[in-house]
Every structure is written in C-alpha cells, then in structure tokens.
Design a protein around this motif. Sequence first.
Motif, PDB file in Angstrom:
ATOM      1  N   ASP A 258      -6.953  -8.160   3.126  1.00 61.14           N
ATOM      2  CA  ASP A 258      -7.435  -6.845   2.680  1.00 61.14           C
ATOM      3  C   ASP A 258      -8.504  -7.020   1.600  1.00 61.14           C
ATOM      4  OD1 ASP A 258      -5.701  -5.431   4.299  1.00 61.14           O
ATOM      5  OD2 ASP A 258      -4.125  -5.293   2.774  1.00 61.14           O
TER       6      ASP A 258
ATOM      7  N   LYS B  71      -8.335  -0.153   1.280  1.00 57.43           N
ATOM      8  CA  LYS B  71      -8.085  -0.581   2.653  1.00 57.43           C
ATOM      9  C   LYS B  71      -9.341  -0.285   3.482  1.00 57.43           C
ATOM     10  CE  LYS B  71      -4.325  -1.518   5.379  1.00 57.43           C
ATOM     11  NZ  LYS B  71      -3.566  -2.766   5.283  1.00 57.43           N
TER      12      LYS B  71
ATOM     13  N   TRP C  14       0.854  -1.190   0.000  1.00 60.01           N
ATOM     14  CA  TRP C  14       0.000   0.000   0.000  1.00 60.01           C
ATOM     15  C   TRP C  14       0.888   1.237   0.000  1.00 60.01           C
ATOM     16  CZ3 TRP C  14      -5.075  -0.519  -0.833  1.00 60.01           C
ATOM     17  CH2 TRP C  14      -5.669  -1.747  -0.535  1.00 60.01           C
TER      18      TRP C  14
ATOM     19  N   VAL D 237       0.185  -5.512   0.788  1.00 58.42           N
ATOM     20  CA  VAL D 237      -1.180  -5.798   0.356  1.00 58.42           C
ATOM     21  C   VAL D 237      -1.445  -7.264   0.633  1.00 58.42           C
ATOM     22  CG1 VAL D 237      -2.739  -5.901  -1.615  1.00 58.42           C
ATOM     23  CG2 VAL D 237      -1.081  -4.043  -1.446  1.00 58.42           C
TER      24      VAL D 237
ATOM     25  N   ASP E  21     -11.797  -8.648   3.014  1.00 60.03           N
ATOM     26  CA  ASP E  21     -12.557  -7.694   3.830  1.00 60.03           C
ATOM     27  C   ASP E  21     -13.294  -6.690   2.951  1.00 60.03           C
ATOM     28  OD1 ASP E  21     -11.621  -8.954   5.999  1.00 60.03           O
ATOM     29  OD2 ASP E  21     -10.167  -7.413   6.600  1.00 60.03           O
ATOM     30  N   TYR E  22     -12.580  -6.176   1.943  1.00 63.24           N
ATOM     31  CA  TYR E  22     -13.205  -5.159   1.100  1.00 63.24           C
ATOM     32  C   TYR E  22     -14.363  -5.750   0.296  1.00 63.24           C
ATOM     33  CZ  TYR E  22     -14.040  -1.373  -2.091  1.00 63.24           C
ATOM     34  OH  TYR E  22     -14.667  -0.384  -2.786  1.00 63.24           O
TER      35      TYR E  22
END
Lengths: 335, 315, 587
Positions: free
Chosen positions: C163, C239, C153, C159, C166-167
Amino acid sequence: MSQIAAAPSTGANRAAQLAALEFAQKKPRSLWQDALRKLMRNRLAVIGLVITGLLIFTAIAGDWIAPYPYTRQDLLRTAEGPTWDHLLGTDEVGRDLLSRIIGGARTATLVAFISTFFSVVIGMVMGIIASYGGRWANLLVTRLIDITMSIPTVLLAAMIAATFKPLILNQAKALYATTGWAALKNTGWLELLIVFGGLSVVFWPVFARLIRGQILSLREKEFIEAARAVGVPEWLIALRYLIPNAIGPVIVYMTFTLSSGMVLESSLSYLGIGVMPPQASWGNMIQSNIGSWSYRPWLVAVPAATLAIATLGVNFLGDGLNDALNPQSQTSKVV
Amino acid sequence: MFKYLTGRFILAIPTLLAVMLIVFTLTYISPFDPVKLMLLQNEVRQQDDPELIARIRRQYGYDQPYVTQFVNYITRTVQGNWGISINGQRDILKAVMATLPISAQLGLAAALITALIGIPLGALAALKQNSWLDYFIVGGTLVLRTIPVYVMGPLMLILFVLVLHWMKVPRGWNGLFNSQTTLPIIILTFGPLAVVVRQTRQAVLEVFSQDYVRTAKAKGLSTYATLVRHILRNALIPVVTALGFITEGLIASSVFLDNIFAIPGFGSLSENAFRQLDYPVILGITLVSSILIILTNTLVDLIYPFLDPRVTLES
Amino acid sequence: MLPFRRRLSVVLAVLAAFSLAVAVACQSAPAAPQVTERVVTQVVEKVVEKVVQQTVVVEKVVEKPLLITPTPAPTQAGADLSADQTLRYVTRGFSRLDPANESGFGRFIISHIWMPLFLRDTKNNLQPWLATGYEISPDGLTITVKINPKAVWSDGSPVTAKDAKDYWTYGLDPDQCKGCFLGASEFGNVKGAKDIIAGKSKELVGVVAKDDKTIEFQLAAPDPIFINRLAKFNTGFAKMDDVKKGPLYASDGTARANGPFMVKVWDVDKKQYEIVQNPKWWGDKKPTITRIIAQEAADENVSFIQWQNNEVDAAQWLTNIRERIRKDQSNTFYQIPYPTNFFFPLWIGLAPLDDINVRKALAWSVDWDKAIAAAWEGARNDRVMKTHLTPELQCYKKDNWPEFGYNPAKAKEALAKSKYGSVDKLGKIRITTNGQSPNYIRTAEIMAEQWKQNLGITDVEIKPGTLDAWGQDAQSVQVRRGSWGATIPDPADMIIGLYNYYSTPAQISLKDDEFAKLADTLVSMKRDDPKFCETVQKAEAQLLSNYYVLPMIWDLYEYNAKPWVKNFGVNVDNNWYTLLDVYIAKH
C-alpha cells in the motif's frame, strides 16, 4: 389630457399650431438661469455643491494644503490618535492621516470624473444614434448595449486593463524615448487613465439605454407630437426638446456613476489593477485596516466617512441639478 | 407575444456569440499565458521546462490557431463540455450548475425586498419632497450603498451576533427560507436600494408634473387615487429599467458576500476564478452571467408595455 | 391632504411590519438549539460541581502561556469531561485532502487520518507512528522499517508495505499526482525516486516490500536524517483504490483511513469537513474527541467573531487579528515550532539587482527593526529575520549575516560603488507582496519610503497580490515576497533546500559554488559530528553574503484553542500531535 394631442389630427389648425409652439418654447430659453436660481434655493443641493466644490478644490490644491507629504512615514508614531501635529492621527505606518485623506481626494475625484465623463459621452452618442439612426442603427446599438451589459463590470474592466494597459504603456514609453515629453516620464497618471477610462467602456450602456428609453417615451408625448405636426424638423425637436428633457435621469445616474467609480476603485485595487500603494486612495485605506478595526477604529472610520460624505455630496448636488434642470419638475410640488 | 419572444431568443444567440468572442479574444491576446499560470498555480517545480509546457499546450489545444481555438471552444460549450478548471480540476458546468441556483435565489429575494421597501420609500420621499424625511430616506439609503460590502458584513455580524445575540455567525447554505440567509439578503439589498428609491422618487416627481395628472387632480380625484392610478404605474418604468442593472450589481456584490458567509454561490466561484485568472472558469462564468443578464433584460422589455401602453413590443 | 396622510400611515405600518418580520426571521431558528444546549450543560454542571474544583490545579499548569509548546503529562479526562466531545475549528481555505498533495491547512489532522511511519512530538523528538521501529545497515544505505502488525485500514483490511509503495509511486509521479508536494525533499535519496520525479520512470526501485509489514528503503547515498523525512505529513499514505477516484476522493466519506480519525464528509461547496473516529482504530490509546468540524473562513474578521461568540473551540489566523487577544487570552495561544523565513528574494538576474552593491545598498538602507515593529504592530519585534536559521533550530548563530545592519551611509557608498553609480540609472524597481496580507504591504511601503529617504530612489512600484497582477511586466519584477520553512527541523536540510529551490531558473538562479561545496559535505555529515554546527554556520554565512534576500521575519504560526480544550499540543508540522489526549472540558 386629450385636447392638445387631438389638435394635430384635425389638420393644420392655426390656433393649435401656435399653442404648440408656445408650449414648446416656454422652457429652453431661460433653462440654465432658471436652473441656477432653483439650485441655490435647494438647501441640500447647496450643501452638495459645497462638498463637491471642496472635493475638487482639495484634489487640485492637495499638495499645498496637506500638512505633510502623504507618503512621509514616522515609524515611531504609527496608528496614533489625533494630536495637535497630526489632526486626524497617523496611519499604520506613521503617515499623517489628514494628508492621506487629502491625497485620496485627488485619486477619488480623478477616477470618478474620468470614468463618468467618458461613459456619458459615449452613452449619449450611442443613445441618440439608437433613437434616430433608423432601424439598423437601433438594432446595432441595442445589440452592442446588450453585449456590453451582459459582461460583468469588474471582469470586463479587469480584462481591458490587463490586456490594453501593457500595450499602451509600451507605446507611451516609446513616445517618451523619441520626444522626451516630460508629461510621459511618470506613467502613473496614464495607468489611472487607462484603468478608469476602461470603466467607461463598462458604464456607457447605462446612459445609452436611459437616453434611448427617455427619447422613446418622450417622442410619444403630446407636445412633441404637436411640434412634429407643425413641421418642426426632427433634429431640432431632438436638440431642443428631447435631449434637455431626457437629461434629468442621466444626471441622476451620473451622480451614481461618480460614486460607483469611487467605490469600484477600491474593488479594482483589491484585484491588483487599481490604485497601488503608496498612492493614497480611500478604498485602499479602508481595505488595509479593516482587519484591525476593533483596536484602530479611526483608521477605517475616517476614510469610510470621507467616502460617504463625498458620495452624499455628489449625489445631493445631482438631485438638486436634476430638480433644477428638468423642466417638468417645475410644478412638482403637488402635495 | 410568442412571436416576439422567439424573436428575442433568436437575437440572443448572436449576442451570446459576440460576448464569447469578445471575452475569448481578450483572454487570447492578454499577456497572461494560461499554461504558465497553470504551472504556477499548481506549484509545479519544473516551471520552465519547455517540453512540459508544449505538452500541456497540446493537451488543451492552445497550440491551435486563433479561429480553430474559438470554434473548438464554441463547439465544446454547446455540447455541454465546459472544460475543467485550472487549479481545482473541477468540471466547470457542474460547478456552475451547483452554485448558480443558490445565488439566483438570494438575488431574487434581495431584488424583491428591494422593490418592496424601495418603491414605497421612494414614493414617500417624493411626496415629502425637500422635507427632512426626504433627506433622511435618500441620504440614508445612499450611505448604506456607499459602505463597501466587506465593511458592512463584519459590522452587521458584530451587531447581530456579538451585541444583540440574535444569531450565530450564519454560514453556508441550507435553503432560502432559513434564518442563515437573512443577513446576506439584507446586505444584498443595501446596494440597489438607493437606486430604486431615487428612481422612484424621481419618477413620481416627474409624473406629478405631467398634464394628465394635473387633469386628473383637476377632475377632483384625491391625491391617493391619483398616486395609485397614474403615478405608481408610470413611476415603475424607470425602476423596472433599473432592475436590469441591479441584477448585475447583485452578481458583483455576491462575490464579497459569499466570501464572508461561506455561501457556496456563484460569487465564490467567480472570485476564485478572477483571483487566479482561471481562464476556462472565467469564460464559463461570463457566459452564464451573460445569459442571466440577457434574460433579465428580455423580462424588462416584456414588462414595459404593461406599464406604459404607448411603448409597444416591436419598438 | 388628510386622507392621504392616513393612507401614508398605512404604508408606513406595512413597512414597519415588514422590517419586524425580517427581525423575527433573524431571531427565530438559531435560538432554539442554543437554549437546549444551555439546559443540558446546566444539568451536568450540578452533578460534577465538586470534582471540577479538584482539577483546577492541574488546569493551571496547562494554561500557562508558553513560548515553546510543551509536552506536559496529559490531564486525565475526568468528571470535567463535556458531554459533547466535538471540536470545532476554523481556519483559512483548504483545497486538498490527500497526503502527498497537502501543503497547508489540512496539516493539523492529516497525519491522524493517513499516518506517516513516524511522527515528531511537540519537542521535535521522533516517535513511532504507523511503524514500530527501524534498522539501519552499517553502510547507512539500507533502512528497514516495520509497520505496526496491528495496523488495519478503516475497512478492516491490513495496512501493507505494498500500500505504502503504491501510494508513494503515485505521489512522486508528476503525471499522476499533479502539483503534489511529495518529492525530492522526502525521497530524493531513495533509488529511482528522482527518475520518477523527472518523469523518466514509473518504478520506485528503492522501496521494496519485503513482506506485508516490512518496507526496505535503498538509498543512493547515506542520509543521516532519512528517518526524519519519513515523519513528514506528505509521506502518509492512502489506499490507491480510493485515490484513483480523483482529486476529491476524500469528499464522500468512502476513503479508507489507517489513523485514529477518518473523513466523514468533505463538503467542498460548504467549505467544511467533518472528521470522525475511525471505528477500526487499532492503536492502544483511544481518542476522546468524537468529532472535528473544520470550517474554512476566507474573511478572518468573520472567523474572529465566531471565536468571540464561542462558536469555535480552536482557530488559526494568519493576520494580526489575533493580536488584540494576545494579552487578555494569552492562555489560548499555542505556538507551532515550525521555523520559517518570511522574506523578499531578489531576482538577481534582473537589472539593477544584478549588481551585488545595489542589493547591499537596498538591504542596508532600511531600518529593519523599526520597519518590522511598525508593520507587525510590535508583535514580532524579537523575530526580525537576521539569519536563515531561526533560534529554534540547532546550530543557530546570532547575527550570522556578514555585514548586515542598518547603515544609510554605507548603503550610499555601496550604491555609488555599483556599476550603475547613481540613482537615476537604476530604472524601475518592482515589488510584489505575493498576497494581500497587510503586514507584507506595510513592509514593502516602508522599504520603498526608506529607500527614498536614505538613497533617493523614487522609481519603485508596489503591487499587493500575486505576480499575476503584473501582467506582461511579471517577468521583470525583481522583488517578490516568499517564504521558506524547515519542514524537517534540521539546519543543514533547511539551508540546502533553500539553496536548491532558489538556484533553479524558475526562481532566482542563484549560483554559489562555495556554498554548493559546503552543502555536499553537510548532506551526509552525522548530526552529532563536532564540526557539524561550524560547517552549517559557515555555509549559512556564505549563502547570506550573496545578499539575495531582503529580510522580514522568522514567523511562528500559532493556533488558538479555548481554555476548555485540554491537552492541546502542536508539532513542527502544524499537526495536533496530542490529539489522542485532547478532550473538551465542561465550560
């Protein structure tokens, strides 16, 4: 400036009474004849009268004088310049531009007159009530004016149209179903009436305020005080002196409302509540071709110029009428 | 004076309440369903899911009876909670507070310039009544007023940017005293200019014919002294009256202007709200516009007696 | 008289001085920076004069007008490199800056800020992007994707697969990501995704973070084009710590990016964003462009003036405003290979369109070639929509719409055959153009006029703008302009998506069991199966035989970029795929 005003204070002075009466009666009798004569002497007003007359004539006789039906399309001849069979050329879907302009004249005239007529009527009644109805009426009307004027024009007109149009149209449909009146079959004109009648709900406070303001200021004038002093009843003063004297600014503003109505019509159509295609309206014609102004300039220029000429004509007529109708501008050429 | 002002402000409260009541009622009885619009605008796929609709209705309190909804609305508004817009999920009060000062500055500048140009032009037209100069002034300002803002904007841009090369396309807002605001202000003045010119012209003509002016002239005062001493002051009355209407006109034309010049003003906020029928925002905008207009009208009434001593504040 | 005249001249002089002051005010400020700019460029020009001449040949290749965007070998930035590598771009409104929520005007850059695992190049070939590669299990139900081990990131943190998971969980959940576009068309086959979309679950069971850099997708059914779905811009991820700040999380420049670029500021009020290089960009190829200023112009007349005045380097216009430069500046046009249908879906539940014969009559009585030529000013003559699949797509078959074509006599017969029998019994037909575009309004006006001429239908009402404008009547509008595009350039996916969308009650409730059966076969069919195209075409013809749409065009969006923007190229997602090669040449 104090001679006449001072007279009533000395009591029932006969000479002053006569003077006041003479002063007050001088104008109204020949007001309208006078006005007409003065109007015809004013070059611009005559031009305005001709343009306005032409506009109204076109609106009424449009169907007979238009070279083509204003919705007929020729898809092979779109956006052409002027030719012998299409004097102003054709529009973006091949309709005769002249016929569209003539069709637009009807819309513009109808819209302008509907909205202005109702707003002047409401405004005058309210203005007079405010001036003569006593303290509470004045308070109520001024509050109502404040409230209405506090809401942005386009928004209020849009909401009235959106809320009440469906209700009224449903009523009309039901009425048509029971009575079969031919006038109710096509509800297009009814929609126009509702939308632009709705504008008068927005426009009237202007007139009410003008009338009220004029009356308030005129009431303090010497000749009115004189008339009051000699016992002319209040209603007669209003009818004969105040209202004719207050009408000048109303006419000035009326011409503005007429032209505003024409211009506002395009904004409302833009928001989806005004005149809808394929109905012809100058505002819509400008709107739908503004994106191609650089290579089809006449499609914007012709309706825009027509709108400008019509507005100018109406306004010049208004000016002329005002000069003619307003008794006080009789000797206005002081310079 | 103080007493009068207090009175005006106390009177303004019921006016505002009435405005809110009218607009709230119109949105309430309007056939547009805010919840369905919300789903439509957020492009939610399950648009006809009754459970979802019921949940949102509960969330926003749309399931309450009319009176409760209105009382809730007033209470929230007074507490400074103006709600969140349907689509952008923005805080309305914050959005209004961010946009209003910008439009107010533009509007005030335009009003001032309109008066500065319009009053002399109107007086000039009256003095030269029925001459070609008169026709030119009255006709010219009228033509400017007739051309819609969305035509005028591009036309002026072509003139100033592509033909004269005087500027780049002005965009955004970097304070009032910035070359970027020149074009928007000029275009803003075109609308009310014709009104001010004609009102002044009219008023000057009328005042000319008044007895006291004739008396003044008879007393041997020069035309110019007459003009300044008697006429201009009286001529201002209708102009000041018109300023009230002009405020509203400025609000309306800023809708198009903000669009053209990417000004983060009140107009762009309103346009989006009207277009998408964003009810919470429409209610907020109406409230603010109403406060603005009421303030202007109070101001107009305050100025009146200074111009015309015969009109008193109490009337 | 005389003294007054003199005074008058004073008044006039004041007026004149005032207008002069206004003019000066207009002129003063902006002129200054322009002058300095010019000085700088002149100096550079002298130094590199010779080298510029040498590169001319290469430039010509790039500037050739092309129908389909090419992937030429990028021109190497040499001495023609401009000192200022800022790319200025203008388009219509952008309202969102969040990958799962992206629907339109952020597409040009969003995959370079929050990278999807894969990305399609300008010729629709899949390329590794955030991922380095993938593996598919023999049963086709498990797909393992490796994130590039170097990926970090913009704050330097790695990364991770978590991540991503979750997104995506956030993006699919309608309660969290309101009105978002990430959905069934990307993750519908992933276990547990449909439950999240329906609001029944909060756990994306089908996505497993095997380790920091390995994501395992578990599918409910085999899906031959699943990797294609992972190349769509909506599957890029931000994020979650940033996303939780709210819908405008990307506005203040704190949002972390994992691509070569990041948002420095998104000024919602100014309608502008500034995108800069990500200082922690981990890829091998470094961008030359240092800054992108993207502006929103609601009025295309204004953005066109900006273009004419060279205030922008690139633009995207939706209206015909660009037609006037198509001839003179053809080298500035870049077509986006995004196949779309622009059409009028018919609400077949509403009278009189509930009778297929009426729908046929409406379609056959309009001369679509002429109509489109007029409405689009001749710019789309070869793009009249005559099938759903566009010529760019695999399996396209010309005239695959059964019986379609202009035929007034046949149209009249069809109308007579319908249960309504005659024109007076049809009732009102309502059309909304769902937008103010003059092209749509013209098409609607032409349709109405031709129905009048050929069938005698007069009771037609057109409302430009959105459905909202109809108020109470909105529920009864039978003809509503719509569009559908192949976001994944796959013919089966396109028509199945189209059917799935329009078969819902919120849309037109189209039900076609025959088509549904064919669709079931198509979903898991291998794309190189010899029967694939035949089945797609059969399905398409079946769908179109319902006559549930009135056609308009296969639109192709376009970008315009000035000749000094070198190596410009666009992929199917409207993404500036070649951005890492783009540079601004001296001009």
